[in-house]
Scaffold this active site. Structure first.
Site, short mmCIF file in Angstrom:
data_model
loop_
_atom_site.label_atom_id
_atom_site.label_comp_id
_atom_site.label_asym_id
_atom_site.label_seq_id
_atom_site.Cartn_x
_atom_site.Cartn_y
_atom_site.Cartn_z
N LYS A 179 0.85 -1.21 0.00
CA LYS A 179 0.00 0.00 0.00
C LYS A 179 0.88 1.25 0.00
O LYS A 179 0.65 2.19 -0.76
CB LYS A 179 -0.92 0.01 1.23
CG LYS A 179 -2.11 -0.93 1.09
CD LYS A 179 -2.88 -1.12 2.40
CE LYS A 179 -3.99 -2.16 2.21
NZ LYS A 179 -4.64 -2.58 3.45
N GLN B 92 -4.61 -1.23 9.67
CA GLN B 92 -4.64 -2.58 9.10
C GLN B 92 -5.25 -3.58 10.09
O GLN B 92 -4.88 -3.60 11.28
CB GLN B 92 -3.21 -3.00 8.72
CG GLN B 92 -3.09 -4.30 7.98
CD GLN B 92 -3.68 -4.27 6.56
OE1 GLN B 92 -3.78 -3.21 5.94
NE2 GLN B 92 -4.11 -5.41 6.07
N ASP C 41 -10.87 3.47 4.48
CA ASP C 41 -11.34 2.08 4.43
C ASP C 41 -12.87 2.03 4.37
O ASP C 41 -13.44 0.98 4.05
CB ASP C 41 -10.91 1.34 5.70
CG ASP C 41 -9.76 0.38 5.48
OD1 ASP C 41 -9.66 -0.17 4.37
OD2 ASP C 41 -8.98 0.18 6.43
N1 GUN Z 1 -7.13 -6.50 6.39
C1 GUN Z 1 -7.54 -7.25 5.33
N2 GUN Z 1 -8.19 -6.48 4.44
C2 GUN Z 1 -8.19 -5.23 4.93
C3 GUN Z 1 -8.69 -3.98 4.45
O1 GUN Z 1 -9.29 -3.88 3.37
N3 GUN Z 1 -8.46 -2.91 5.25
C4 GUN Z 1 -7.82 -3.01 6.44
N4 GUN Z 1 -7.68 -1.91 7.18
N5 GUN Z 1 -7.35 -4.14 6.92
C5 GUN Z 1 -7.53 -5.24 6.15
#
Ligand code: GUN
Length: 289
Positions: A54, A98, A121
């Site tokens: 990311k 995350q 998110d």
């Molecule tokens: N863990 C797995 N997928 C995601 C996501 O789309 N966002 C976040 N913050 N954590 C994740």
């Protein structure tokens, strides 16, 4: 018949190129660089990889990335204090924490501490409520990516029968809301659904997001349907190597029945980061007013 395989990687690369142009124009117009803060707590290997990619993509398209890698033992109070600082930092337009978080931290308390306008998110209860009531919202990235793929294939989705397999807050529920907003006839199916194969067979669009390897069989699929596979499951390792990554759909069987299908990997996965960066630019636009 063999289904057309949807190249999510190529589609996401196109979105990222377009986004790079949009970021350049935004910087020129507002003399401001959009910034994304990513917070990871603990040492979960998959999370470390996701966060790294990311951050790399964020920089590649011309935004600023702020990484916060915290110890597994970080207290909830310390994490909430960091979020408060990021909420009021003017150089940060998007905040992502995350998941999964360590068990001593309450996910909902943390996600709802993020300022809704920085919640890239789309997990904050305010953004979930806005999506459910048809208001402008930051929408969760994976369902947003699935919808963009579906619209690239079908254009108008109105009247199509869609089945979403899985009812998570992150994928299943927002996916169903997005399809409903496109005037699909939406069914949400889950582990307690009766006659799951029969329900699936009625769907023109089948989105599988249950986290069970190869659960959806070929004879669960309506001939010609579009199948979007959100699952990322690692099979047990053989010969001491790493286990293969497979989706929630039995790809080989589905290929013979479906009209279109996303592969795993290379389908929905690459779209998620592109949508995260779309959300970050959208958040920056909203914040400058
Ligand atoms: N863990 C797995 N997928 C995601 C996501 O789309 N966002 C976040 N913050 N954590 C994740």
């Amino acid at each position: 018949m063999s289904a057309e395989v949807i190249d999510g990687k190529a589609f996401a690369d196109g979105l990222l190129r377009a986004l790079e142009d949009d970021v350049r124009a935004f910087k020129k117009e507002h003399d401001l660089v959009p910034g994304l803060a990513v917070v990871v707590v603990g040492h979960d290997p998959a999370s470390q990889i996701y966060v790294g990619s990311k951050a790399r993509r964020t920089v590649e398209i011309g935004m600023r990335s702020y990484e916060h890698r915290l110890e597994e033992a970080t207290s909830e109070a310390d994490l909430l204090a960091l979020i408060r600082r990021l909420n009021s930092a003017p150089e940060v337009h998007g905040i992502l924490v995350q998941l999964p978080l360590p068990p001593h931290i309450d996910d909902a308390a943390v996600l709802d501490a993020i300022a809704p306008e920085k919640d890239v998110d789309g997990f904050h209860v305010i953004n979930a409520g806005r999506l459910a009531t048809g208001q402008s919202a930051l929408v969760p990235c994976t369902p947003s990516g699935c919808l963009q793929l579906l619209k690239s294939i079908h254009g108008d989705l109105a009247g199509m029968r869609a089945l979403v397999l899985g009812r998570s807050n992150i994928v299943g529920k927002p996916m169903a809301q997005l399809l409903l907003a496109e005037s699909c006839t939406v069914t949400i199916a889950h582990s307690r659904t009766r006659d799951l194969p029969g329900e699936c067979r009625r769907a023109d669009i089948l989105v599988a997001a249950v986290g069970r390897p190869r659960m959806v069989k070929g004879d669960w699929i309506k001939p010609g349907a579009t199948v979007i596979d959100v699952g990322i499951n690692r099979l047990p390792a053989v010969d001491g190597g790493k286990g293969k990554i497979v989706g929630d759909v039995d790809f080989e069987e589905a290929l013979a029945v479906a009209g279109h299908i996303t592969p795993v990997p290379g389908g929905v996965g690459p779209m998620t980061i592109a949508c995260l960066l779309q959300n970050t630019l959208k958040a920056a636009r909203v914040q400058i007013g």
